[in-house]
Design a protein around this motif. Sequence first.
Motif, PDB file in Angstrom:
ATOM      1  N   SER A  82       0.905  -1.161   0.072  1.00 57.14           N
ATOM      2  CA  SER A  82       0.079   0.183  -0.076  1.00 57.14           C
ATOM      3  C   SER A  82       0.718   1.086   0.071  1.00 57.14           C
ATOM      4  O   SER A  82       1.829   1.406   0.887  1.00 57.14           O
ATOM      5  CB  SER A  82      -0.765  -0.145   1.336  1.00 57.14           C
ATOM      6  OG  SER A  82      -1.843  -0.914   1.303  1.00 57.14           O
ATOM      7  N   PRO A  83       0.634   2.095  -1.025  1.00 55.64           N
ATOM      8  CA  PRO A  83       1.268   3.306  -0.929  1.00 55.64           C
ATOM      9  C   PRO A  83       1.097   4.175   0.449  1.00 55.64           C
ATOM     10  O   PRO A  83      -0.037   4.210   0.698  1.00 55.64           O
ATOM     11  CB  PRO A  83       1.360   3.857  -2.280  1.00 55.64           C
ATOM     12  CG  PRO A  83      -0.189   3.512  -2.719  1.00 55.64           C
ATOM     13  CD  PRO A  83      -0.036   2.145  -2.048  1.00 55.64           C
ATOM     14  N   ARG A 106       0.944   7.764   2.410  1.00 52.86           N
ATOM     15  CA  ARG A 106      -0.167   9.060   1.834  1.00 52.86           C
ATOM     16  C   ARG A 106       0.829  10.431   2.452  1.00 52.86           C
ATOM     17  O   ARG A 106       1.495  10.350   3.502  1.00 52.86           O
ATOM     18  CB  ARG A 106      -1.416   9.196   2.666  1.00 52.86           C
ATOM     19  CG  ARG A 106      -2.286   8.174   2.220  1.00 52.86           C
ATOM     20  CD  ARG A 106      -3.354   8.183   3.377  1.00 52.86           C
ATOM     21  NE  ARG A 106      -4.312   9.132   3.127  1.00 52.86           N
ATOM     22  CZ  ARG A 106      -5.015   9.424   2.246  1.00 52.86           C
ATOM     23  NH1 ARG A 106      -5.273   8.471   1.190  1.00 52.86           N
ATOM     24  NH2 ARG A 106      -5.694  10.535   1.742  1.00 52.86           N
ATOM     25  N   TRP A 107       0.974  11.307   1.442  1.00 50.31           N
ATOM     26  CA  TRP A 107       1.778  12.423   1.712  1.00 50.31           C
ATOM     27  C   TRP A 107       0.546  13.431   2.336  1.00 50.31           C
ATOM     28  O   TRP A 107      -0.272  14.121   1.365  1.00 50.31           O
ATOM     29  CB  TRP A 107       2.199  13.141   0.553  1.00 50.31           C
ATOM     30  CG  TRP A 107       3.350  14.300   1.179  1.00 50.31           C
ATOM     31  CD1 TRP A 107       4.136  14.521   2.099  1.00 50.31           C
ATOM     32  CD2 TRP A 107       3.397  15.245   0.138  1.00 50.31           C
ATOM     33  NE1 TRP A 107       4.659  15.623   1.822  1.00 50.31           N
ATOM     34  CE2 TRP A 107       4.468  16.103   0.780  1.00 50.31           C
ATOM     35  CE3 TRP A 107       3.469  15.694  -1.180  1.00 50.31           C
ATOM     36  CZ2 TRP A 107       5.018  17.256   0.172  1.00 50.31           C
ATOM     37  CZ3 TRP A 107       3.740  16.702  -1.678  1.00 50.31           C
ATOM     38  CH2 TRP A 107       4.909  17.523  -1.000  1.00 50.31           C
ATOM     39  N   ASP A 121      -5.398  14.176  -0.612  1.00 53.43           N
ATOM     40  CA  ASP A 121      -5.676  12.609  -0.751  1.00 53.43           C
ATOM     41  C   ASP A 121      -4.497  11.839  -1.796  1.00 53.43           C
ATOM     42  O   ASP A 121      -4.662  10.909  -1.987  1.00 53.43           O
ATOM     43  CB  ASP A 121      -7.033  12.633  -1.368  1.00 53.43           C
ATOM     44  CG  ASP A 121      -8.095  13.009  -0.333  1.00 53.43           C
ATOM     45  OD1 ASP A 121      -7.851  12.861   0.712  1.00 53.43           O
ATOM     46  OD2 ASP A 121      -9.153  13.406  -0.900  1.00 53.43           O
ATOM     47  N   ALA A 153      -1.282  10.026  -2.855  1.00 51.48           N
ATOM     48  CA  ALA A 153      -0.457   9.181  -2.244  1.00 51.48           C
ATOM     49  C   ALA A 153       0.958   9.154  -2.598  1.00 51.48           C
ATOM     50  O   ALA A 153       1.461   9.500  -3.670  1.00 51.48           O
ATOM     51  CB  ALA A 153      -0.898   7.676  -2.656  1.00 51.48           C
ATOM     52  N   SER A 186       4.350   7.087  -3.004  1.00 51.62           N
ATOM     53  CA  SER A 186       5.038   6.135  -3.225  1.00 51.62           C
ATOM     54  C   SER A 186       6.509   5.971  -3.406  1.00 51.62           C
ATOM     55  O   SER A 186       7.152   4.973  -3.458  1.00 51.62           O
ATOM     56  CB  SER A 186       4.517   5.209  -4.086  1.00 51.62           C
ATOM     57  OG  SER A 186       4.328   5.875  -5.320  1.00 51.62           O
ATOM     58  N   GLY A 230       4.055  10.188  -6.531  1.00 48.60           N
ATOM     59  CA  GLY A 230       2.901   9.350  -6.517  1.00 48.60           C
ATOM     60  C   GLY A 230       2.270   9.668  -7.616  1.00 48.60           C
ATOM     61  O   GLY A 230       2.413   9.487  -8.801  1.00 48.60           O
ATOM     62  N   HIS A 245       1.027   7.774 -11.953  1.00 44.46           N
ATOM     63  CA  HIS A 245       1.508   7.443 -10.554  1.00 44.46           C
ATOM     64  C   HIS A 245       3.025   6.821 -10.933  1.00 44.46           C
ATOM     65  O   HIS A 245       3.161   5.754 -11.601  1.00 44.46           O
ATOM     66  CB  HIS A 245       0.574   6.298 -10.407  1.00 44.46           C
ATOM     67  CG  HIS A 245       0.801   6.001  -8.709  1.00 44.46           C
ATOM     68  ND1 HIS A 245       1.577   5.205  -8.329  1.00 44.46           N
ATOM     69  CD2 HIS A 245       0.127   6.529  -7.633  1.00 44.46           C
ATOM     70  CE1 HIS A 245       1.567   5.210  -6.743  1.00 44.46           C
ATOM     71  NE2 HIS A 245       0.559   6.090  -6.527  1.00 44.46           N
ATOM     72  N   ALA A 285       2.026   5.721   6.613  1.00 41.66           N
ATOM     73  CA  ALA A 285       0.640   5.724   6.160  1.00 41.66           C
ATOM     74  C   ALA A 285      -0.067   7.130   6.908  1.00 41.66           C
ATOM     75  O   ALA A 285      -1.196   7.304   6.122  1.00 41.66           O
ATOM     76  CB  ALA A 285      -0.108   4.597   7.057  1.00 41.66           C
TER      77      ALA A 285
END
Length: 312
Positions: free
Chosen positions: A30-31, A33-34, A39, A41, A43, A56, A78, A293
């Motif tokens: 699961s990438p 979150r920044w 919202d 993500a 990665s 991301g 992405h 996360a």
Amino acid sequence: MMKVRSVSGSPLGRRHVLAMLGGVALSGLSPARWAQAGDAAASALAFDGDALVVAGAQVWRHDLSGGASATLATPRPHIRALATHPARTGRLFAASDGGGLDRSDDGGRTWAAASGGLPQAQVAALAIAAGAQDTVYAAVAGDGLWQSEDAGENWSFVMDRPWIAEAEREMLTLASVNLASGMGGIWIYAGTERGLTRVPDCFCRWQDVVAGDAMDALVAGTPPAPEAPLPEGEPVLALASAMAAPERFVAGLPSGLWASTDGGVTWSRRSGLVATALAVHPTEPSRIAAATADGVILSHDGGASWAALPTT
């Protein structure tokens, strides 16, 4: 010159077939979150000089010395992986979900394709050679390790995936370091779905990270196991080291954040922080960025304490 959005189509035999089939998709990661990007993500992370590049669904650049933030052009949908080199500030390599590799020479403002000869499969991880800023390594899912010696213009296959626990294992993260080890010093470390391994840049054989002279370890075939390795069988989700201190590593595993000060021979668990991407400042190895996360966070003391990425 690089061809924008084009890929060379030279025959690749078995790997060409894999490329047309799309390779093997990576799952279960699961990438992070920044938090500062709503919202979006994060990665992938990389230091470009004093700037932290976060990628991301979008690409952001944050100047840690001045505090200014900027949203950059996204080369493809992405970003899965980033790579930079301290000797060439402004040059970024970015691998996208579903395949495709791009290069920027202006800090991420513009991009051009850099995947001539690579299979059309997922590039899961990238690293630039510690001793050669134009040499780039790419871990291709379902295939193996590829190398470009001309900054992404052309690519060639150099190594199968590591054989661990009776099977070839996917490489999830890469790091290139220059360590005195009895084999010339340049090593490519790979965090895999079943632990950590490495190969010298002669690409002779993947081996466990062991103490002492690496050539002796290869000749012996059964080197002694280190006293404090990473947890056996756990995936290494993220791995990073600063070129100013190649013997120091940080690694992100499901069990937490781990650190090594001897080239990955022995490890200590620093915290329960689960990081899916890590970056270490090229000249200040105690400055670490981690994607978690809860967002991208920074440490100025080697991971002992953390703070949210400041924005202005």
